[in-house]
Design an enzyme around this catalytic site. Structure first.
Site, mmCIF file in Angstrom:
data_model
loop_
_atom_site.group_PDB
_atom_site.id
_atom_site.type_symbol
_atom_site.label_atom_id
_atom_site.label_comp_id
_atom_site.label_asym_id
_atom_site.label_seq_id
_atom_site.Cartn_x
_atom_site.Cartn_y
_atom_site.Cartn_z
ATOM 1 N N HIS A 45 -14.969 3.220 -1.077
ATOM 2 C CA HIS A 45 -13.904 2.093 -0.541
ATOM 3 C C HIS A 45 -12.899 2.714 0.224
ATOM 4 C CE1 HIS A 45 -15.183 -0.401 -4.342
ATOM 5 N NE2 HIS A 45 -16.048 -0.382 -3.586
ATOM 6 N N TYR A 58 0.798 -1.052 -0.061
ATOM 7 C CA TYR A 58 -0.108 -0.002 -0.089
ATOM 8 C C TYR A 58 0.754 1.206 -0.148
ATOM 9 C CZ TYR A 58 -4.533 -2.353 -0.049
ATOM 10 O OH TYR A 58 -5.562 -2.995 -0.428
ATOM 11 N N GLY A 68 -15.385 4.806 -16.235
ATOM 12 C CA GLY A 68 -14.126 4.377 -15.842
ATOM 13 C C GLY A 68 -14.266 3.273 -14.773
HETATM 14 N N1 APR Z 1 -11.236 5.976 -19.632
HETATM 15 C C1 APR Z 1 -12.181 5.321 -19.401
HETATM 16 N N2 APR Z 1 -12.294 4.096 -18.828
HETATM 17 C C2 APR Z 1 -11.222 3.503 -18.728
HETATM 18 C C3 APR Z 1 -9.990 4.169 -18.905
HETATM 19 C C4 APR Z 1 -9.650 5.557 -19.319
HETATM 20 N N3 APR Z 1 -8.893 6.372 -19.391
HETATM 21 N N4 APR Z 1 -8.788 3.328 -18.575
HETATM 22 C C5 APR Z 1 -9.561 2.197 -18.417
HETATM 23 N N5 APR Z 1 -10.863 2.378 -18.280
HETATM 24 C C6 APR Z 1 -11.943 1.236 -17.873
HETATM 25 C C7 APR Z 1 -11.257 -0.071 -18.228
HETATM 26 O O1 APR Z 1 -11.977 -0.507 -19.284
HETATM 27 C C8 APR Z 1 -12.154 -0.874 -17.013
HETATM 28 O O2 APR Z 1 -13.528 -1.322 -17.317
HETATM 29 O O3 APR Z 1 -11.842 1.350 -16.514
HETATM 30 C C9 APR Z 1 -12.296 0.009 -15.601
HETATM 31 C C10 APR Z 1 -11.241 -0.175 -14.767
HETATM 32 O O4 APR Z 1 -11.995 -1.441 -14.304
HETATM 33 P P1 APR Z 1 -11.249 -2.007 -12.819
HETATM 34 O O5 APR Z 1 -9.710 -2.113 -13.038
HETATM 35 O O6 APR Z 1 -11.855 -3.303 -12.745
HETATM 36 O O7 APR Z 1 -11.393 -0.887 -11.772
HETATM 37 P P2 APR Z 1 -13.010 -0.615 -10.753
HETATM 38 O O8 APR Z 1 -14.220 -0.829 -11.777
HETATM 39 O O9 APR Z 1 -12.789 0.661 -10.399
HETATM 40 O O10 APR Z 1 -12.713 -1.563 -9.888
HETATM 41 C C11 APR Z 1 -13.623 -1.651 -8.640
HETATM 42 O O11 APR Z 1 -12.531 -3.232 -7.508
HETATM 43 O O12 APR Z 1 -10.584 -4.350 -6.743
HETATM 44 C C12 APR Z 1 -11.615 -3.672 -6.338
HETATM 45 O O13 APR Z 1 -11.616 -2.236 -4.574
HETATM 46 C C13 APR Z 1 -11.050 -2.245 -5.991
HETATM 47 O O14 APR Z 1 -12.377 -0.068 -6.044
HETATM 48 C C14 APR Z 1 -11.932 -1.437 -6.760
HETATM 49 C C15 APR Z 1 -13.094 -2.100 -7.437
#
Ligand code: APR
Length: 232
Positions: free
Chosen positions: A106, A50, A174
């Site tokens: 979160h 972290y 995102g």
């Molecule tokens: N603009 C728009 N979308 C984007 C971009 C961008 N520049 N870059 C990536 N993405 C999209 C990807 O296509 C994907 O669908 O953002 C998404 C990121 O997804 P994850 O990595 O799964 O992240 P998130 O949805 O925030 O995860 C949710 O999961 O691991 C846990 O606690 C953690 O808060 C997190 C939660």
């Protein structure tokens, strides 16, 4: 009402979680780093990981997507209209961009909590000088983030439900929309009669459900959208 995920911070150099190559979960096992059991087993390793993420966030700047959402929030506030920004991100880049009253679903990397007495302190200095951090009571301190298997903060959940009750327009930006409860928000908003929009580089499980699914980078789409739709 806006819900954001790691994709909004990707253009600030913060890795997302589920990108097949660059995502954190492609390189690290969340069971070893993002659960209370992992911290109990090995608080030093979890704290080092972290702290590595804190150093990345400390060096990151808000990008045009963060700035556009801050403008939008300010615009709605000036018009005494409701605007709720919820984020799954723990980097506080929305706040660095000027967004206020951000609902952190979160938690955040910048506050650390003692696992014995529960006291919380903001920790902005990077890197840490000890692993794990120790509280004055002797307890090990952990990041005030929501780990897998843990409940979200009550107030964050309450804010989310209140906003879902009354929102007319819902944005999912995102996020891969696979982690609950945020993954269900678009569906709930739609069921309650709100118009829904998604911005994502790729299709997600909610893309077909959204009234508008805008595929592309949030940092490229949001500033133009905010200007054209809200005249900001
Ligand atoms: N603009 C728009 N979308 C984007 C971009 C961008 N520049 N870059 C990536 N993405 C999209 C990807 O296509 C994907 O669908 O953002 C998404 C990121 O997804 P994850 O990595 O799964 O992240 P998130 O949805 O925030 O995860 C949710 O999961 O691991 C846990 O606690 C953690 O808060 C997190 C939660």
């Amino acid at each position: 009402m806006v819900v954001t995920g790691a994709g909004v911070s990707a253009e600030s150099g913060i890795p997302t979680f589920r990108d097949p190559l660059e995502g954190l979960w492609a390189k690290y096992d969340p069971r070893e780093l993002a659960t209370p059991e992992a911290f109990a087993r090995d608080p030093e390793t979890v704290t080092r990981w972290y702290d590595w993420r804190r150093q990345k966030c400390a060096g990151a700047k808000p990008n045009p997507a963060h700035l556009a959402l801050a403008w939008l929030g300010k615009h709605f506030q000036e018009q005494n209209r409701c605007f709720t920004l919820l984020t799954q991100n723990v980097d506080r880049l929305h706040q660095a961009a000027g967004s206020r009253n951000v609902v952190e679903l979160h938690g955040t990397l910048w506050i650390w909590r003692c696992t014995r007495c529960g006291i919380e302190h903001e920790e902005r200095e990077v890197p840490f000088k000890e692993y794990p951090l120790r509280c004055a009571c002797g307890g090990a301190r952990r990041p005030a983030v929501v780990w897998f298997g843990e409940l979200l903060p009550d107030d964050a959940i309450q804010n989310a439900h209140d906003a879902l009750e009354s929102c007319d327009l819902f944005f999912s930006i995102g996020t891969s929309a696979v982690v609950e409860p945020a993954a269900s928000f678009l569906h709930t908003a739609r069921r309650r009669g709100a118009k829904t929009a998604e911005i994502n580089r790729e299709p997600t499980p909610v893309s077909r459900m959204a009234d508008w699914s805008l595929q592309g980078s949030a940092g490229e789409i949001l500033p133009g959208l905010v200007q054209r739709v809200f005249g900001i």
